[in-house]
Design a protein around this motif. Structure first.
Motif, PDB file in Angstrom:
ATOM      1  N   ARG A 130      33.930  28.093  36.750  1.00  0.00           N
ATOM      2  CA  ARG A 130      33.979  27.282  35.524  1.00  0.00           C
ATOM      3  C   ARG A 130      33.595  28.078  34.276  1.00  0.00           C
ATOM      4  N   ASP A 131      32.741  29.087  34.434  1.00  0.00           N
ATOM      5  CA  ASP A 131      32.357  29.889  33.270  1.00  0.00           C
ATOM      6  C   ASP A 131      33.294  31.073  33.045  1.00  0.00           C
ATOM      7  N   GLY A 132      34.381  31.143  33.795  1.00  0.00           N
ATOM      8  CA  GLY A 132      35.370  32.195  33.629  1.00  0.00           C
ATOM      9  C   GLY A 132      35.188  33.403  34.521  1.00  0.00           C
ATOM     10  N   ALA A 133      34.103  33.466  35.270  1.00  0.00           N
ATOM     11  CA  ALA A 133      33.861  34.607  36.155  1.00  0.00           C
ATOM     12  C   ALA A 133      34.871  34.613  37.300  1.00  0.00           C
ATOM     13  N   ARG A 134      35.238  35.795  37.741  1.00  0.00           N
ATOM     14  CA  ARG A 134      36.153  35.945  38.868  1.00  0.00           C
ATOM     15  C   ARG A 134      35.417  36.639  39.998  1.00  0.00           C
ATOM     16  N   LEU A 135      35.705  36.250  41.213  1.00  0.00           N
ATOM     17  CA  LEU A 135      35.069  36.828  42.391  1.00  0.00           C
ATOM     18  C   LEU A 135      36.001  37.850  43.014  1.00  0.00           C
ATOM     19  N   TYR A 136      35.572  39.107  43.006  1.00  0.00           N
ATOM     20  CA  TYR A 136      36.324  40.201  43.610  1.00  0.00           C
ATOM     21  C   TYR A 136      35.561  40.697  44.828  1.00  0.00           C
ATOM     22  N   LEU A 137      36.293  41.056  45.874  1.00  0.00           N
ATOM     23  CA  LEU A 137      35.702  41.654  47.063  1.00  0.00           C
ATOM     24  C   LEU A 137      36.328  43.019  47.285  1.00  0.00           C
ATOM     25  N   SER A 138      35.519  43.965  47.634  1.00  0.00           N
ATOM     26  CA  SER A 138      35.981  45.292  48.006  1.00  0.00           C
ATOM     27  C   SER A 138      35.660  45.468  49.481  1.00  0.00           C
ATOM     28  N   ILE A 139      36.686  45.626  50.293  1.00  0.00           N
ATOM     29  CA  ILE A 139      36.498  45.708  51.735  1.00  0.00           C
ATOM     30  C   ILE A 139      36.822  47.126  52.205  1.00  0.00           C
ATOM     31  N   PRO A 140      35.803  47.915  52.582  1.00  0.00           N
ATOM     32  CA  PRO A 140      36.076  49.254  53.101  1.00  0.00           C
ATOM     33  C   PRO A 140      36.743  49.171  54.477  1.00  0.00           C
TER      34      PRO A 140
ATOM     35  N   SER B 272      33.046  38.921  63.384  1.00  0.00           N
ATOM     36  CA  SER B 272      32.192  38.017  64.140  1.00  0.00           C
ATOM     37  C   SER B 272      31.987  36.718  63.369  1.00  0.00           C
ATOM     38  N   ALA B 273      31.603  35.704  64.091  1.00  0.00           N
ATOM     39  CA  ALA B 273      31.354  34.405  63.464  1.00  0.00           C
ATOM     40  C   ALA B 273      30.221  34.507  62.444  1.00  0.00           C
ATOM     41  N   ALA B 274      29.216  35.333  62.733  1.00  0.00           N
ATOM     42  CA  ALA B 274      28.096  35.497  61.803  1.00  0.00           C
ATOM     43  C   ALA B 274      28.558  36.170  60.508  1.00  0.00           C
ATOM     44  N   ALA B 275      29.440  37.160  60.619  1.00  0.00           N
ATOM     45  CA  ALA B 275      29.946  37.845  59.423  1.00  0.00           C
ATOM     46  C   ALA B 275      30.779  36.893  58.579  1.00  0.00           C
ATOM     47  N   ARG B 276      31.582  36.073  59.218  1.00  0.00           N
ATOM     48  CA  ARG B 276      32.402  35.107  58.482  1.00  0.00           C
ATOM     49  C   ARG B 276      31.534  34.057  57.802  1.00  0.00           C
ATOM     50  N   ALA B 277      30.525  33.564  58.507  1.00  0.00           N
ATOM     51  CA  ALA B 277      29.627  32.565  57.926  1.00  0.00           C
ATOM     52  C   ALA B 277      28.865  33.155  56.742  1.00  0.00           C
ATOM     53  N   SER B 278      28.463  34.419  56.853  1.00  0.00           N
ATOM     54  CA  SER B 278      27.755  35.082  55.762  1.00  0.00           C
ATOM     55  C   SER B 278      28.652  35.230  54.537  1.00  0.00           C
ATOM     56  N   LEU B 279      29.901  35.623  54.748  1.00  0.00           N
ATOM     57  CA  LEU B 279      30.840  35.761  53.633  1.00  0.00           C
ATOM     58  C   LEU B 279      31.092  34.414  52.967  1.00  0.00           C
ATOM     59  N   GLU B 280      31.315  33.382  53.754  1.00  0.00           N
ATOM     60  CA  GLU B 280      31.569  32.054  53.187  1.00  0.00           C
ATOM     61  C   GLU B 280      30.362  31.554  52.406  1.00  0.00           C
ATOM     62  N   ALA B 281      29.154  31.852  52.879  1.00  0.00           N
ATOM     63  CA  ALA B 281      27.937  31.459  52.164  1.00  0.00           C
ATOM     64  C   ALA B 281      27.829  32.219  50.837  1.00  0.00           C
ATOM     65  N   ARG B 282      28.186  33.502  50.827  1.00  0.00           N
ATOM     66  CA  ARG B 282      28.141  34.278  49.584  1.00  0.00           C
ATOM     67  C   ARG B 282      29.154  33.762  48.574  1.00  0.00           C
ATOM     68  N   VAL B 283      30.325  33.358  49.047  1.00  0.00           N
ATOM     69  CA  VAL B 283      31.339  32.798  48.149  1.00  0.00           C
ATOM     70  C   VAL B 283      30.818  31.510  47.524  1.00  0.00           C
ATOM     71  N   GLU B 284      30.220  30.646  48.331  1.00  0.00           N
ATOM     72  CA  GLU B 284      29.684  29.387  47.811  1.00  0.00           C
ATOM     73  C   GLU B 284      28.540  29.626  46.834  1.00  0.00           C
ATOM     74  N   ARG B 285      27.672  30.613  47.105  1.00  0.00           N
ATOM     75  CA  ARG B 285      26.586  30.936  46.173  1.00  0.00           C
ATOM     76  C   ARG B 285      27.141  31.429  44.843  1.00  0.00           C
ATOM     77  N   PHE B 286      28.195  32.235  44.891  1.00  0.00           N
ATOM     78  CA  PHE B 286      28.816  32.717  43.651  1.00  0.00           C
ATOM     79  C   PHE B 286      29.290  31.553  42.807  1.00  0.00           C
ATOM     80  N   PHE B 287      30.030  30.623  43.415  1.00  0.00           N
ATOM     81  CA  PHE B 287      30.566  29.514  42.633  1.00  0.00           C
ATOM     82  C   PHE B 287      29.473  28.564  42.168  1.00  0.00           C
ATOM     83  N   SER B 288      28.440  28.344  42.967  1.00  0.00           N
ATOM     84  CA  SER B 288      27.367  27.465  42.511  1.00  0.00           C
ATOM     85  C   SER B 288      26.594  28.112  41.359  1.00  0.00           C
TER      86      SER B 288
END
Length: 83
Positions: free
Chosen positions: A32-42, A50-66
């Motif tokens: 909403r404030d105009g920020a964009r979320l970029y990911l760099s994946i080596p 793994s399920a834990a890695a996916r859950a961690s990524l999804e949590a980070r995405v939600e934290r960014f937007f909140s």
């Protein structure tokens, strides 16, 4: 994590004009404030699915937007009739 997973959670592949050592993704919805979320994946992290890695990524995405006021819906493309 494979590209299909990133596409499923709202990212699009971002192609740079510069040669990069990583694969870049940008979330298709800006915050909403105009920020964009970029990911760099080596390449070494691309195999981590793994399920834990996916859950961690999804949590980070939600934290960014909140932190940035939530997602802004992507504007629908206007279709023009063919005449």
């Amino acid at each position: 994590m494979d590209e299909a997973y990133f596409l499923a959670i709202g990212f699009e592949r971002w192609v740079s004009l510069l040669p990069l050592q990583t694969t870049m993704y940008v979330h298709r919805c800006p915050a909403r404030d105009g920020a964009r979320l970029y990911l760099s994946i080596p390449p070494t992290a691309a195999a981590e699915s793994s399920a834990a890695a996916r859950a961690s990524l999804e949590a980070r995405v939600e934290r960014f937007f909140s932190k940035h006021g939530g997602r802004t819906p992507v504007a629908l493309q206007r279709l023009t009739p063919v005449t």
